[in-house]
Motif scaffolding. Structure first.
Motif, PDB file in Angstrom:
ATOM      1  N   PRO A  24       0.951  -1.318   0.058  1.00  0.00           N
ATOM      2  CA  PRO A  24       0.053   0.071  -0.283  1.00  0.00           C
ATOM      3  C   PRO A  24       0.436   1.319  -0.508  1.00  0.00           C
ATOM      4  O   PRO A  24       2.259   1.179   0.684  1.00  0.00           O
ATOM      5  N   ALA A  25      -0.067   2.389  -1.145  1.00  0.00           N
ATOM      6  CA  ALA A  25       1.306   3.759  -0.468  1.00  0.00           C
ATOM      7  C   ALA A  25       0.745   4.237   0.748  1.00  0.00           C
ATOM      8  O   ALA A  25      -0.222   4.114   1.259  1.00  0.00           O
ATOM      9  N   LYS A  26       1.783   5.000   1.055  1.00  0.00           N
ATOM     10  CA  LYS A  26       2.254   6.356   2.136  1.00  0.00           C
ATOM     11  C   LYS A  26       0.795   6.820   2.490  1.00  0.00           C
ATOM     12  O   LYS A  26       0.034   7.451   0.993  1.00  0.00           O
ATOM     13  N   LYS A  27      -0.863   6.399   2.798  1.00  0.00           N
ATOM     14  CA  LYS A  27      -1.567   7.300   2.731  1.00  0.00           C
ATOM     15  C   LYS A  27      -1.112   8.915   3.246  1.00  0.00           C
ATOM     16  O   LYS A  27      -0.690   9.191   4.444  1.00  0.00           O
ATOM     17  N   LEU A  28      -2.090   9.948   2.200  1.00  0.00           N
ATOM     18  CA  LEU A  28      -1.744  11.147   2.878  1.00  0.00           C
ATOM     19  C   LEU A  28      -2.043  10.965   3.767  1.00  0.00           C
ATOM     20  O   LEU A  28      -4.154  11.382   3.800  1.00  0.00           O
ATOM     21  N   LEU A  29      -2.088  11.901   4.905  1.00  0.00           N
ATOM     22  CA  LEU A  29      -3.343  12.495   5.414  1.00  0.00           C
ATOM     23  C   LEU A  29      -4.123  13.764   5.285  1.00  0.00           C
ATOM     24  O   LEU A  29      -4.219  14.477   5.500  1.00  0.00           O
ATOM     25  N   THR A  30      -5.594  13.776   5.792  1.00  0.00           N
ATOM     26  CA  THR A  30      -6.013  14.757   6.230  1.00  0.00           C
ATOM     27  C   THR A  30      -5.890  15.314   7.475  1.00  0.00           C
ATOM     28  O   THR A  30      -5.699  14.904   8.782  1.00  0.00           O
ATOM     29  N   PRO A  31      -6.265  17.361   8.242  1.00  0.00           N
ATOM     30  CA  PRO A  31      -6.700  17.163   8.850  1.00  0.00           C
ATOM     31  C   PRO A  31      -7.289  16.601   9.934  1.00  0.00           C
ATOM     32  O   PRO A  31      -7.319  16.212  11.149  1.00  0.00           O
ATOM     33  N   ASN A  32      -8.125  15.912   9.502  1.00  0.00           N
ATOM     34  CA  ASN A  32      -9.565  15.377  10.428  1.00  0.00           C
ATOM     35  C   ASN A  32      -8.679  13.934  11.097  1.00  0.00           C
ATOM     36  O   ASN A  32      -8.416  13.412  11.823  1.00  0.00           O
ATOM     37  N   ASP A  33      -8.025  13.115   9.945  1.00  0.00           N
ATOM     38  CA  ASP A  33      -7.275  11.996  10.723  1.00  0.00           C
ATOM     39  C   ASP A  33      -6.053  12.161  11.180  1.00  0.00           C
ATOM     40  O   ASP A  33      -6.240  12.266  12.236  1.00  0.00           O
ATOM     41  N   ILE A  34      -5.396  13.672  11.325  1.00  0.00           N
ATOM     42  CA  ILE A  34      -4.941  14.437  12.111  1.00  0.00           C
ATOM     43  C   ILE A  34      -5.382  14.497  14.065  1.00  0.00           C
ATOM     44  O   ILE A  34      -5.298  14.286  14.953  1.00  0.00           O
ATOM     45  N   ASP A 277      -3.805  15.815   0.315  1.00  0.00           N
ATOM     46  CA  ASP A 277      -4.588  14.533   0.518  1.00  0.00           C
ATOM     47  C   ASP A 277      -5.154  14.083  -0.857  1.00  0.00           C
ATOM     48  O   ASP A 277      -4.835  14.865  -1.340  1.00  0.00           O
ATOM     49  N   ASP A 278      -5.536  12.575  -1.339  1.00  0.00           N
ATOM     50  CA  ASP A 278      -6.579  12.437  -2.158  1.00  0.00           C
ATOM     51  C   ASP A 278      -7.254  13.774  -3.536  1.00  0.00           C
ATOM     52  O   ASP A 278      -7.225  13.760  -4.744  1.00  0.00           O
ATOM     53  N   PHE A 279      -8.165  14.646  -2.602  1.00  0.00           N
ATOM     54  CA  PHE A 279      -8.643  15.251  -3.850  1.00  0.00           C
ATOM     55  C   PHE A 279      -8.001  16.462  -4.039  1.00  0.00           C
ATOM     56  O   PHE A 279      -8.139  16.505  -4.988  1.00  0.00           O
ATOM     57  N   TYR A 280      -6.838  16.657  -2.938  1.00  0.00           N
ATOM     58  CA  TYR A 280      -6.548  18.159  -3.779  1.00  0.00           C
ATOM     59  C   TYR A 280      -5.579  18.119  -4.958  1.00  0.00           C
ATOM     60  O   TYR A 280      -4.286  17.147  -4.627  1.00  0.00           O
ATOM     61  N   ILE A 281      -4.959  18.765  -5.414  1.00  0.00           N
ATOM     62  CA  ILE A 281      -3.542  18.189  -6.522  1.00  0.00           C
ATOM     63  C   ILE A 281      -2.919  19.457  -6.215  1.00  0.00           C
ATOM     64  O   ILE A 281      -2.473  20.016  -6.297  1.00  0.00           O
ATOM     65  N   ARG A 282      -3.704  20.944  -6.091  1.00  0.00           N
ATOM     66  CA  ARG A 282      -2.521  21.919  -5.752  1.00  0.00           C
ATOM     67  C   ARG A 282      -3.112  22.716  -4.246  1.00  0.00           C
ATOM     68  O   ARG A 282      -4.092  23.233  -3.944  1.00  0.00           O
ATOM     69  N   PRO A 283      -1.928  22.194  -3.159  1.00  0.00           N
ATOM     70  CA  PRO A 283      -1.883  23.067  -1.893  1.00  0.00           C
ATOM     71  C   PRO A 283      -1.547  24.831  -1.783  1.00  0.00           C
ATOM     72  O   PRO A 283      -1.144  24.951  -2.646  1.00  0.00           O
ATOM     73  N   ALA A 284      -2.617  25.040  -1.267  1.00  0.00           N
ATOM     74  CA  ALA A 284      -2.904  27.083  -1.077  1.00  0.00           C
ATOM     75  C   ALA A 284      -1.462  26.979  -0.084  1.00  0.00           C
ATOM     76  O   ALA A 284      -0.840  28.688  -1.160  1.00  0.00           O
ATOM     77  N   GLY A 285      -1.054  26.371   0.663  1.00  0.00           N
ATOM     78  CA  GLY A 285       0.291  27.013   0.977  1.00  0.00           C
ATOM     79  C   GLY A 285       0.063  28.193   1.560  1.00  0.00           C
ATOM     80  O   GLY A 285       0.113  29.294   2.254  1.00  0.00           O
ATOM     81  N   GLY A 286      -0.730  28.543   2.372  1.00  0.00           N
ATOM     82  CA  GLY A 286      -1.779  29.831   3.190  1.00  0.00           C
ATOM     83  C   GLY A 286      -2.969  29.300   3.200  1.00  0.00           C
ATOM     84  O   GLY A 286      -4.054  28.264   2.586  1.00  0.00           O
ATOM     85  N   VAL A 287      -3.240  29.743   4.342  1.00  0.00           N
ATOM     86  CA  VAL A 287      -5.009  29.710   4.932  1.00  0.00           C
ATOM     87  C   VAL A 287      -4.853  31.155   5.412  1.00  0.00           C
ATOM     88  O   VAL A 287      -3.940  31.533   6.515  1.00  0.00           O
ATOM     89  N   ASP A 288      -6.465  30.958   6.281  1.00  0.00           N
ATOM     90  CA  ASP A 288      -6.880  32.665   6.405  1.00  0.00           C
ATOM     91  C   ASP A 288      -7.227  31.840   8.104  1.00  0.00           C
ATOM     92  O   ASP A 288      -8.136  31.103   8.323  1.00  0.00           O
ATOM     93  N   LEU A 289      -7.757  32.548   9.322  1.00  0.00           N
ATOM     94  CA  LEU A 289      -7.568  32.181  10.963  1.00  0.00           C
ATOM     95  C   LEU A 289      -9.310  31.939  10.565  1.00  0.00           C
ATOM     96  O   LEU A 289      -9.116  30.359  11.380  1.00  0.00           O
TER      97      LEU A 289
END
Lengths: 300, 300
Positions: A24-34, A277-289
């Motif tokens: 199995p490939a390494k699972k890419l974690l989601t925030p919910n997994d954390i 994680d699986d659904f995302y192609i491009r991580p934003a590299g930032g987030v708003d509060l």
């Protein structure tokens, strides 16, 4: 996988498992997994004295975590109002789409219970000193700094020495008249839309809804200016507002919030800003509060 | 004046007028004052061919402005689906609090009408060239630049050459499976919470709800994972989805949006970032992209 239906998801996961076979490939974690994997040490029980329990007459329950470290006099007022049963007969009388749901007695002349400070100070900011802040790590349009302190989203200006609780989805604030009025706490609102952060530092934020926000966010919108209900028949009756510590032990709801100084929260925050994680192609590299809701869960 | 009731407001204004007497103070303008005073030249009629009209079986109407300049193939698909009456029998089948309401046929094998491109390109960004962007003037956590182009909120990276329509309250996007699937447009969602901008550049945004968002935001939240309704009995039936241009002339709704290149919009934007009218004590000096909703109004 956010936008696909459960059955299709299951089939895709099954297909992927077949393709991957024995390695199995390494699972890419989601925030919910954390959140799911966080150890007990990453959680803090919310004191029962800081939980405001609002039961609507229709059976819906809304639970608010109060923030005495940010607005001590207003929060003390809210506890005194609950303990004095001030809100018996209160209603939700205003619901404005993408803004707030507001409740209280709405223009009543009912006297304050004992222990209520009629004119609290303007607790719109507090000293930044004494707060252990985990920085957001992204720019904030509203303040020089933003992050998380003891479970709360905060904005701050270290040079000027202030910090404030911010208006995010679910935040609870104190309705007031024009300045110098600061509101007593008798009229409260919860944010049910995009965080209206222009209100930050202009009004006392006293907590946040941690359970049952949908009981407010699904209410019909008022058709008068600012979302006030036109007719009293539309008002949504509140059966009671109590502090959890005052309920019989067996009836007290209990919650815990993620420790925003924990390694788990740091990882959660990092992933909220960098979904890969699986659904995302491009991580934003930032987030708003306001897009990083601090995890809260009910205790058994 | 946001948090006080109309009657009290009127009394306060009357009292203020009495105090001021014959020399009224200069009124501090609100963003809404700017909208109300904007000249006809600051408004643009939305083409009837870009309006998607969704009528729910319960009588509620939701109107979506489509964005062909950002996702031309997906938008052409949506028009072909509406014209082919693909959505007859469709429902709103997912409502997740502080996230999205989603509708369509949900796992149907119904064939696409003619004119539908089964596998559209990934229209998640477009070239920044050709867009006249009014900058937001505040930092954006998700992209090097943010602003408004032809009435739409956009984020962009001038160096890399892309721009994208952002996920704000009311934004409408195309549900898709895991990449490389890009979605056809048959399953659509509208944002009903704090702008989930982590989805930007990961999914095709095709427009925004400009009227009737409350018909979606007040729906009961689904109790299954991701807010899917548990039972089909909970699905909210859609009577029809049509393009306004296809309706009889007398039945076509019509809207206009503020020209984001106009002086009125520049003033509106400035005040959204610097509230200094009666209620506000401390202007923020900044604003986030999704907190500046581009004004839209219905035409008679």
């Amino acid at each position: 996988m956010w936008f696909i239906t459960p059955m299709r998801t299951i089939l895709l996961i099954a297909a992927a498992a077949l393709l991957i076979g024995a390695a199995p490939a390494k699972k890419l974690l989601t925030p919910n997994d954390i959140v799911a994997a966080a150890p007990a040490s990453a959680w803090k029980t919310i004191p029962a004295d800081d939980l405001m329990v609002m039961d609507l007459a229709n059976g819906g329950r809304v639970v608010v975590q109060l923030a005495p470290a940010f607005a001590p006099v207003h929060v003390a007022n809210i506890k005194a109002l609950a303990r004095g049963k001030y809100w018996d007969g209160a209603t939700v009388y205003r619901v404005q789409d993408n803004y707030v749901a507001q409740w209280g007695l709405n223009e009543s002349d009912k006297p304050w219970p004992s222990g209520v400070t009629a004119k609290p100070p303007a607790e719109y900011t507090r000293a930044v000193g004494g707060l252990a802040i985990t920085p957001l790590g992204s720019p904030d349009p509203y303040a020089p700094g933003a992050g998380f302190a003891d479970g709360w989203p905060v904005a701050y200006n270290a040079r000027e020495g202030w910090a404030d609780l911010t208006h995010c989805y679910g935040s609870v604030g104190v309705g007031r008249d024009l300045s110098p009025d600061t509101g007593t706490g008798g009229e409260l609102y919860a944010v049910i839309g995009h965080g209206p952060r222009q209100l930050d530092r202009n009004i006392a934020v006293v907590g946040r809804v941690i359970d049952g926000i949908d009981k407010l966010s699904t209410l019909p919108r008022g058709t008068e200016a600012l979302g006030f209900y036109k007719d009293k028949a539309q008002f949504v009756p509140i059966a009671s507002i109590r502090i959890a510590a005052d309920l019989p032990v067996g009836e007290r709801p209990s919650y815990e919030t993620m420790d925003t100084a924990s390694a788990s929260f740091a990882e959660y925050l990092k992933l909220r800003a960098n979904r890969h994680d699986d659904f995302y192609i491009r991580p934003a590299g930032g987030v708003d509060l306001c897009n990083v809701q601090v995890p809260v869960r009910k205790k058994a």
